[in-house]
Design an enzyme around this catalytic site. Structure first.
Site, PDB file in Angstrom:
ATOM      1  N   CYS A  89       0.836  -1.208   0.000  1.00 42.85           N
ATOM      2  CA  CYS A  89       0.000   0.000   0.000  1.00 42.85           C
ATOM      3  C   CYS A  89       0.872   1.261   0.000  1.00 42.85           C
ATOM      4  O   CYS A  89       0.517   2.270  -0.613  1.00 42.85           O
ATOM      5  CB  CYS A  89      -0.922   0.014   1.214  1.00 42.85           C
ATOM      6  SG  CYS A  89      -2.031  -1.413   1.295  1.00 42.85           S
ATOM      7  N   ARG A 128      -7.447  -5.429  -2.249  1.00 40.91           N
ATOM      8  CA  ARG A 128      -6.878  -4.379  -3.100  1.00 40.91           C
ATOM      9  C   ARG A 128      -7.666  -4.393  -4.408  1.00 40.91           C
ATOM     10  O   ARG A 128      -7.750  -5.429  -5.077  1.00 40.91           O
ATOM     11  CB  ARG A 128      -5.393  -4.666  -3.362  1.00 40.91           C
ATOM     12  CG  ARG A 128      -4.672  -3.525  -4.050  1.00 40.91           C
ATOM     13  CD  ARG A 128      -3.184  -3.804  -4.215  1.00 40.91           C
ATOM     14  NE  ARG A 128      -2.563  -4.318  -3.000  1.00 40.91           N
ATOM     15  CZ  ARG A 128      -2.217  -3.576  -1.942  1.00 40.91           C
ATOM     16  NH1 ARG A 128      -2.436  -2.277  -1.950  1.00 40.91           N
ATOM     17  NH2 ARG A 128      -1.645  -4.129  -0.890  1.00 40.91           N
TER      18      ARG A 128
END
Length: 151
Positions: free
Chosen positions: A45, A114
């Site tokens: 991330c 994600r």
């Protein structure tokens, strides 16, 4: 579950910028790129969101706003954004309700997967990509920008 061609589920969430963001407020004037990601400060991330943020001008030029979404608090978002120079709004979906609406909640882990969703100016989902594993990051900003230019 594919949302392509469907109206994007609307939501209102608090952002690290201090404002409250409502998805439908972009309708009629801006495309929206929703970037769901598992956790602030995690390795993948911390690559993905700065990359999207760094291309913010390109997205704006293409008529799109980028919004990061995960279950961390706005306080965690603020600290992470400051440390990594992330300028796109980071929205706090602490109970994963929005992640569930988009089919990306991983309830047993208490995180979202994600994923990237492109929502056109009419509020319709035009592209979606959900990574098979949370540690994967295959849809880079260039790919999403190409999809926006196709709209």
């Amino acid at each position: 579950m594919s949302l392509i061609g469907q109206p994007a589920p609307d939501f209102t969430l608090p952002a690290n910028t201090g404002e409250t963001v409502t998805l439908s407020s972009y309708r009629g004037h801006q495309n929206v790129v929703l970037v769901f990601y598992p956790l602030d400060f995690s390795p993948v991330c911390s690559m993905q969101l700065p990359e999207y943020s760094g291309r913010q001008d390109d997205f704006a030029e293409a008529g799109a706003a980028v919004l990061g979404v995960n279950r961390d608090s706005i306080h965690a978002h603020r600290a992470w954004a400051a440390e990594y120079g992330i300028e796109v709004p980071l929205l706090s979906d602490m109970n994963l309700n929005v992640a569930r609406q988009y089919g990306v909640a991983i309830d047993e882990r208490g995180i979202s997967g994600r994923a990237v969703f492109l929502i056109d100016k009419g509020g319709v989902v035009r592209f979606q990509h959900i990574e098979a594993q949370t540690g994967e990051y295959t849809v880079r900003p260039e790919a999403v920008l190409a999809k926006i230019r196709e709209l």
